[in-house]
Design an enzyme around this catalytic site. Structure first.
Site, PDB file in Angstrom:
ATOM      1  N   GLU A 132       0.850  -1.180   0.000  1.00 52.25           N
ATOM      2  CA  GLU A 132       0.000   0.000   0.000  1.00 52.25           C
ATOM      3  C   GLU A 132       0.887   1.232   0.000  1.00 52.25           C
ATOM      4  O   GLU A 132       2.108   1.128   0.110  1.00 52.25           O
ATOM      5  CB  GLU A 132      -0.986  -0.017   1.173  1.00 52.25           C
ATOM      6  CG  GLU A 132      -0.334  -0.115   2.542  1.00 52.25           C
ATOM      7  CD  GLU A 132      -1.349  -0.308   3.677  1.00 52.25           C
ATOM      8  OE1 GLU A 132      -2.307  -1.073   3.504  1.00 52.25           O
ATOM      9  OE2 GLU A 132      -1.159   0.302   4.728  1.00 52.25           O
ATOM     10  N   HIS A 172      -4.186   2.942   8.215  1.00 47.51           N
ATOM     11  CA  HIS A 172      -2.936   2.445   8.767  1.00 47.51           C
ATOM     12  C   HIS A 172      -1.992   3.610   9.030  1.00 47.51           C
ATOM     13  O   HIS A 172      -1.876   4.513   8.209  1.00 47.51           O
ATOM     14  CB  HIS A 172      -2.262   1.481   7.789  1.00 47.51           C
ATOM     15  CG  HIS A 172      -2.942   0.151   7.708  1.00 47.51           C
ATOM     16  ND1 HIS A 172      -2.818  -0.683   6.631  1.00 47.51           N
ATOM     17  CD2 HIS A 172      -3.769  -0.478   8.565  1.00 47.51           C
ATOM     18  CE1 HIS A 172      -3.518  -1.779   6.841  1.00 47.51           C
ATOM     19  NE2 HIS A 172      -4.113  -1.679   8.000  1.00 47.51           N
TER      20      HIS A 172
END
Lengths: 320, 418
Positions: free
Chosen positions: A218, A256
């Protein structure tokens, strides 16, 4: 063969009597994971069987310290479910006790707590997976984490990912097209993690049972790029990759703590370009991870891209 | 968490880092009074009035009328985010500058064209600047160590320096076992070409700054410009601090500094329900469990011809109340033309999520197409529950199926009603 953990792994659960620890211990025991003990300071000397809906398939001995538990049970793997404020301490305790593989599920550990933990890890023989991760599973053998066991099937695909639910998504797709998994490692979404992409990929590359690798990254950081360079230099097994966050705005933390694009670095586009240039089959849509891997293994796709037309790189590699 | 410059400076001051004397005000009247009582009366003859917003580039930013976008002019010049007052009636001028800033919008390179409304103004005494430097401390993810960076190129965009003359940025990595050592501070000072009083002042400054960085659990601390006065004293002329959200629990005093008016109101609302929501400027709302899958779902929406209207991670425990709140927040965005719910039930059971969606729709009015993709534990039962509900869902089984249905829903919503 598999990576890091298998049927023979002896697992210790740090924080076994807490809510999360109890629930996931019961789930792991149900999967057949060899949980040999738990650690909860102050509850040592007792046997614990879970509670209510989360009653264990068998009672588990509880110890006050990790070193005592390790001495008594010969555990080589530990999974940590303690709250964020105490998690760094729990990892250090496991390192000190000489646990080989430490898996930290806990989310929300302050970065300043993790910096000394990482330094201690580097000076030890322990390996840390996580924190802020779903854990590790060798399907059909052992599940050491919080993932839903039933979507995994034993097989030959190694999977490494920074995200939890996106891992489940990819695994489901692989299982649906008939591709089982050797081992799946969730490395976690934090800025400081024990095992990076490059480490996991090295493990898969050296594992004879793993025939192909899926890496799910990511935005944020440069760990995917480092792994891509490693793959280019050392890995002959096919790799399918995806980067989540192609549409993420810069400067914002996307769930996150590690998922933030700063100063124009860490964008999905940069990562995908580097990965393609290093021979990874990069998919743009997370819905096509499974089918792309199937095509790659059937020889339908050439190196470096999921679009066959841009396969200049592959011809070059083949000539060698 | 971001905090304002004046708050950052107060925190630094408490850790012994030299900053200038200043005071934040919320009204033009207070600006005038503070300028007179706290500064002019005490012999200060240079004042700096600084707009407080959570974005950089204020000095070059332009102040505009929030409704018309017309530039605000003062003393015959375009008003900017930072004004130095050296002449005339200082208190009166401070009043006028604050009046021009407050409740107008400041557009800087970091705010985008929509700018940010100025609600707080910081009044600070001036100083005689000898030279401007750059200084920052942050985590180097590659080494998992903190890194201290300084440069002689201060007061400018550091990204430009990093790109065009990287040799002008001097770095020291901090080993957590030994900490930031004196020799490292000296090495930075030599690197900047300092000597004499300035050398000593810098070494003390940078060590105090690092101590503050660790004590405050910063994830980033930037002082740009860091100035040395003509007398050789180092002072933090600006300060940008980002606090590690995960560490706020142990700093309740810092958590209180949060200025929610700087954040999107929907995001603030979502935070009350522990929903991880970020507003974006697209047309397809999405509700997902897990941050990675949420980002992946946004990507899917784009590939399907839409644009994500938000990032929304409902987390593991997707109960009725959470889903209802998530729907309400998502639907408060008037640009949403379709909604995609993507839940991969691992520990969460899909049938419970489906019942949650139905219950939520009784509480929240949703008048756009809703695509629901539930997979994982009890997914089949869940799809059955949705089909039997009689509500007009587009039920998808796989992620690809969901993407295709987004495309269909968007083309439908664009068709004029016959």
């Amino acid at each position: 063969m598999s990576v890091l953990v298998n049927k023979a792994s002896k697992i210790l659960v740090q924080g076994i009597t807490g809510g999360e620890g109890t629930f996931h211990s019961s789930q792991m025991l149900q999967y057949g994971t060899n949980v040999v003990g738990g650690v909860t300071p102050g509850k040592g000397g007792s046997m614990y069987s879970g509670k209510g809906d989360d009653t264990f398939t068998r009672p588990v001995p509880v110890y006050n310290t990790v070193s005592e538990a390790r001495r008594e049970t010969k555990a080589d793997v530990s999974i940590i479910f303690v709250p964020a404020a105490m998690a760094a301490d729990a990892i250090l305790e496991a390192i000190e006790a000489g646990i080989e593989t430490i898996i930290c599920i806990t989310e929300g550990i302050p970065v300043n707590d993790m910096i000394p933990v990482k330094a201690a890890l580097d000076r030890s023989n322990s390996r840390l997976i996580g924190p802020n991760c779903p854990g590790i599973i060798t399907p059909g053998e052992t599940k050491i984490g919080i993932m839903p066991g039933f979507i995994f099937t034993p097989g030959t695909i190694g999977l490494v990912s920074r995200s939890g639910t996106l891992t489940y998504e990819a695994v489901k797709q692989l299982s649906d097209v008939g591709l089982g998994q050797s081992t799946c490692i969730g490395i976690g979404g934090d800025p400081i993690i024990g095992t990076k992409f490059i480490d996991a990929i090295e493990l898969f590359n050296n594992d004879p049972k793993t025939e192909a690798i899926v890496m799910i990254g990511e935005i944020g950081g440069t760990a995917e790029e480092e792994a891509a360079e490693y793959i280019k230099a050392h890995v002959k097994k096919p790799v399918v990759g995806f980067i989540a966050g192609q549409t993420a705005p810069p400067g914002r933390r996307m769930g996150h703590a590690g998922a933030i694009i700063s100063g124009g670095k860490g964008t999905a586009a940069d990562k995908m370009a580097t990965m393609r240039a290093c021979g990874i089959h990069v998919v743009e849509s997370p819905a096509t991870i499974g089918v792309t891997m199937k095509k790659v293994l059937e020889g339908g796709l050439t190196n470096g891209t999921s679009k066959p037309k841009a396969a200049a790189k592959a011809t070059k590699t083949k000539k060698k | 968490m971001n905090i304002h410059e004046y708050q950052a400076k107060e925190l630094l001051r408490r850790h012994g880092v030299p900053v200038l004397r200043g005071k934040a005000v919320f009204s033009a009247a207070d600006a005038g009074a503070v300028a007179y009582n706290d500064f002019v009366q005490k012999g200060v003859n240079v004042l700096v009035v600084k707009a407080q917003i959570h974005a950089g580039g204020r000095g070059k930013g332009t102040v505009e009328n929030p409704t018309t976008g017309a530039p605000i002019e003062l003393f015959g010049k375009q008003l900017r985010g930072v004004t130095v007052i050296t002449e005339g009636n200082l208190a009166d001028r401070a009043y006028q500058v604050a009046d021009g800033l407050l409740n107008n919008k400041l557009v800087t390179i970091q705010t985008g064209p929509e700018g940010k409304i100025v609600r707080r103004v910081f009044i600070e005494e001036g100083c005689d600047i000898g030279h401007e430097y750059y200084c920052s401390i942050l985590l180097d993810r590659q080494t998992s160590q903190n890194i201290v960076m300084v440069s002689t190129e201060g007061g400018v965009d550091i990204e430009e320096v990093a790109e065009h003359s990287p040799e002008k940025i001097i770095k020291e990595w901090i080993d957590p076992l030994t900490g930031f050592r004196g020799f490292q501070a000296r090495r930075l000072a030599f690197g900047l070409g300092l000597s004499g009083a300035a050398f000593k002042s810098f070494v003390a400054f940078i060590q105090k700054l690092y101590t503050a960085y660790e004590a405050l659990d910063c994830s980033m601390l930037e002082v740009n410009p860091l100035v040395v006065t003509k007398g050789g004293d180092f002072i933090a002329l600006d300060a940008k601090i980002n606090i590690d959200d995960n560490a706020l629990d142990r700093h309740p005093d810092i958590a209180e500094l949060r200025d929610t008016s700087e954040e999107d109101p929907l995001e603030v609302e979502a935070g009350k329900y522990n929903l991880n929501y970020i507003k974006l400027d697209g047309n397809v709302g999405c509700m997902v469990n897990g941050a990675g899958l949420a980002m992946g779902t946004m990507d899917i929406i784009q590939l399907a011809g839409g644009k994500p209207a938000n990032f929304l991670d409902v987390g593991g425990g997707a109960n009725v109340e959470r889903i209802a709140n998530a729907f309400r927040i998502m639907m408060s965005d008037p640009h949403v033309e379709a909604v995609l719910i993507n839940i991969f039930g691992g520990i969460v059971r899909c049938d419970r999520v489906a019942n949650g969606i139905l219950a939520a729709l009784e509480q929240v009015k949703v008048d756009v197409p809703v695509i629901v993709r539930l997979d994982g534990t009890n997914a089949e039962e869940a799809r059955e529950i949705l089909r039997k509900s009689g509500l007009d869902f587009l039920v998808a089984a796989t992620l690809q199926d969901a993407a295709d249905k987004v495309t269909v829903a968007l083309s439908r919503s664009k068709q004029p009603v016959a």
